[in-house]
Design an enzyme around this catalytic site. Structure first.
Site, PDB file in Angstrom:
ATOM      1  N   ASN A   9       0.775  -1.202  -0.047  1.00 49.66           N
ATOM      2  CA  ASN A   9      -0.033   0.048   0.079  1.00 49.66           C
ATOM      3  C   ASN A   9       0.942   1.150   0.091  1.00 49.66           C
ATOM      4  O   ASN A   9       1.595   1.655   1.067  1.00 49.66           O
ATOM      5  CB  ASN A   9      -0.759  -0.053   1.225  1.00 49.66           C
ATOM      6  CG  ASN A   9      -1.729   1.208   1.488  1.00 49.66           C
ATOM      7  OD1 ASN A   9      -1.662   2.151   0.510  1.00 49.66           O
ATOM      8  ND2 ASN A   9      -2.445   1.405   2.524  1.00 49.66           N
ATOM      9  N   LYS A  11       0.099   4.295  -0.416  1.00 46.57           N
ATOM     10  CA  LYS A  11      -0.563   5.521   0.285  1.00 46.57           C
ATOM     11  C   LYS A  11      -0.403   6.733  -0.586  1.00 46.57           C
ATOM     12  O   LYS A  11      -0.086   6.502  -1.866  1.00 46.57           O
ATOM     13  CB  LYS A  11      -0.009   5.951   1.792  1.00 46.57           C
ATOM     14  CG  LYS A  11      -0.200   4.527   2.626  1.00 46.57           C
ATOM     15  CD  LYS A  11       0.027   4.723   4.190  1.00 46.57           C
ATOM     16  CE  LYS A  11      -0.071   3.552   4.786  1.00 46.57           C
ATOM     17  NZ  LYS A  11      -0.110   3.406   6.214  1.00 46.57           N
ATOM     18  N   HIS A  96      -9.534   1.410   5.170  1.00 44.59           N
ATOM     19  CA  HIS A  96      -8.080   1.488   5.992  1.00 44.59           C
ATOM     20  C   HIS A  96      -8.296   2.634   7.091  1.00 44.59           C
ATOM     21  O   HIS A  96      -9.019   3.456   7.010  1.00 44.59           O
ATOM     22  CB  HIS A  96      -7.088   2.123   5.127  1.00 44.59           C
ATOM     23  CG  HIS A  96      -5.738   2.025   5.344  1.00 44.59           C
ATOM     24  ND1 HIS A  96      -5.314   2.965   6.470  1.00 44.59           N
ATOM     25  CD2 HIS A  96      -4.833   1.280   5.274  1.00 44.59           C
ATOM     26  CE1 HIS A  96      -3.910   2.807   6.566  1.00 44.59           C
ATOM     27  NE2 HIS A  96      -3.647   1.581   6.025  1.00 44.59           N
ATOM     28  N   GLU A  98      -6.858   5.016   7.998  1.00 44.47           N
ATOM     29  CA  GLU A  98      -6.420   6.334   7.594  1.00 44.47           C
ATOM     30  C   GLU A  98      -7.810   7.020   7.084  1.00 44.47           C
ATOM     31  O   GLU A  98      -8.050   8.276   7.159  1.00 44.47           O
ATOM     32  CB  GLU A  98      -5.307   6.525   6.575  1.00 44.47           C
ATOM     33  CG  GLU A  98      -3.907   6.473   7.596  1.00 44.47           C
ATOM     34  CD  GLU A  98      -3.022   5.597   6.959  1.00 44.47           C
ATOM     35  OE1 GLU A  98      -3.130   5.687   5.494  1.00 44.47           O
ATOM     36  OE2 GLU A  98      -2.005   5.245   7.480  1.00 44.47           O
ATOM     37  N   GLU A 168      -5.017  -4.578  10.946  1.00 47.95           N
ATOM     38  CA  GLU A 168      -4.028  -3.426  11.037  1.00 47.95           C
ATOM     39  C   GLU A 168      -4.076  -2.724  12.267  1.00 47.95           C
ATOM     40  O   GLU A 168      -4.955  -1.875  12.249  1.00 47.95           O
ATOM     41  CB  GLU A 168      -4.154  -2.483   9.737  1.00 47.95           C
ATOM     42  CG  GLU A 168      -3.923  -3.173   8.488  1.00 47.95           C
ATOM     43  CD  GLU A 168      -3.263  -2.133   7.463  1.00 47.95           C
ATOM     44  OE1 GLU A 168      -2.308  -2.237   6.960  1.00 47.95           O
ATOM     45  OE2 GLU A 168      -3.920  -1.160   7.187  1.00 47.95           O
ATOM     46  N   GLY A 174       2.799   2.747  10.629  1.00 46.75           N
ATOM     47  CA  GLY A 174       3.577   3.827  10.479  1.00 46.75           C
ATOM     48  C   GLY A 174       4.347   4.453  11.637  1.00 46.75           C
ATOM     49  O   GLY A 174       4.854   5.419  11.705  1.00 46.75           O
ATOM     50  N   SER A 214       3.851  -1.603  10.392  1.00 45.73           N
ATOM     51  CA  SER A 214       5.141  -1.679  10.583  1.00 45.73           C
ATOM     52  C   SER A 214       5.768  -3.127  10.262  1.00 45.73           C
ATOM     53  O   SER A 214       6.603  -3.493  11.017  1.00 45.73           O
ATOM     54  CB  SER A 214       5.446  -1.186  11.945  1.00 45.73           C
ATOM     55  OG  SER A 214       5.074   0.285  12.446  1.00 45.73           O
TER      56      SER A 214
END
Ligand code: 13P
Length: 258
Positions: A9, A11, A96, A98, A168, A174, A214
C-alpha cells in the site's frame, strides 16, 4: 500452509516518475523467482495504469487504495469500481484506518464498497483494527468483531470467499511498533473463528487474513510463520523495491519450510 499474499500500500507517495521506476524495479526483481506468493501493488489512482501496463508482463497484480461506494454519476472527485475494473485493477483496499479517521468511513460505507467491488469482480481488501486506547482496556477483540460483522457478514458464502481481510492495529501503522507475532496470531485466530461460525470451517481455512502495521524485511519472517497470518499489507516498507522484495522472499521461505 496455503500460499501467502503480500500487498504493497503505497498510500499518497511517489512522483509519477518514481512510481514508474518502482513498479519496473519490483517487476524485475521478482521475475524468475517463480513465486507462490501473490504480490499486489497498490499505488495512487493516477499511477494505476502504469502498474496495470507492467502487470501484463510481470508476476504481480494491481490494486487501488479506495473506491466510491456509488456506482456512477454526480459524485465529484470519486473513482468507481467499474472504472478500476476497466483498467485491469483486480484488488481494492477499503476501510483503511486512515480513511476511517480522515474521511469518516463507517462500517456501513465499507459494506457498500465491498458490495460494489464484488459486483465488478474486484477483490476487496477490507481493513480492520483497534486503536491503542481500545487495546489498553482490552476491547480490541470486540472492536474488530464489530468491524468485520458490520462490513462483511451480510455477504453470501460465495461472495465472502472473494474477500481478503487485513488486520492492522492502528497503533502499529507507521509507528515502527509492530504487533508481536503472538499478538497478530491471537487476533488472526479470533477473526478466523468468527468466519468459521458464520461461514463454516472450509471457508474459514481458505480465507486470507493479512497483517499490517510496521511490517518490514526484519520482522516479516516471524509474523508470516504464524499459522493464521496469511501474509502482509505493507505500507512504508513497500516503497523501496529491495525491502518489499525481501518481504516477499520471507513469505516464500515460510511456505517452502512448511
Ligand atoms: P506501515 O507498514 O507503514 O506501518 O503501514 C501499514 C499500512 O497501513 C498498510 O496499509
Amino acid at each position: 500452509m496455503k500460499p501467502k499474499m503480500v500487498i504493497g500500500n503505497w498510500k499518497m507517495n511517489k512522483s509519477f516518475e518514481e512510481a514508474d521506476d518502482l513498479i519496473i524495479a519490483i517487476g524485475e526483481q521478482i521475475a524468475g523467482l517463480r513465486l507462490e506468493t501473490g504480490v499486489v501493488l497498490c499505488p495512487p489512482f493516477l499511477y494505476l495504469e502504469l502498474a496495470t501496463d507492467q502487470a501484463q508482463e510481470a508476476d504481480f497484480t494491481v490494486g487501488a487504495q479506495n473506491c466510491s461506494e456509488f456506482k456512477n454519476g454526480a459524485v465529484t472527485g470519486e473513482i468507481s469500481a467499474e472504472m478500476l475494473a476497466e483498467l485491469g485493477v483486480e484488488f481494492c483496499i477499503i476501510g483503511h484506518s486512515e480513511r476511517r479517521k480522515f474521511f469518516n468511513e463507517s462500517n456501513d460505507t465499507i459494506a457498500q464498497k465491498t458490495n460494489i467491488l464484488l459486483e465488478n469482480q474486484l477483490v476487496p481488501v477490507v481493513c480492520c483494527g483497534e486503536v491503542i486506547e481500545e487495546r489498553k482496556v482490552n476491547r480490541h477483540f470486540e472492536v474488530v468483531e464489530k468491524q468485520i460483522k458490520e462490513s462483511l457478514f451480510h455477504l453470501s458464502k460465495e461472495d465472502f470467499e472473494s474477500v481478503v481481510i487485513a488486520y492492522e492495529p492502528v497503533w502499529a501503522i507507521g509507528t515502527g511498533e509492530t504487533a508481536t507475532p503472538e499478538q497478530a496470531e491471537e487476533m488472526h485466530a479470533f477473526i478466523r473463528q468468527l468466519i468459521e461460525k458464520r461461514y463454516g470451517t472450509e471457508t474459514a481455512y481458505a480465507a486470507y487474513i493479512l497483517y499490517g502495521g510496521s511490517c518490514n524485511a526484519q520482522n516479516a519472517l516471524d509474523l508470516f510463520a504464524k499459522p493464521n497470518v496469511d501474509g502482509g499489507l505493507i505500507g512504508g516498507a513497500s516503497l523501496k523495491a529491495n525491502e518489499f522484495v525481501a518481504i516477499i522472499e520471507a513469505a516464500e521461505t515460510v511456505i517452502k519450510e512448511n
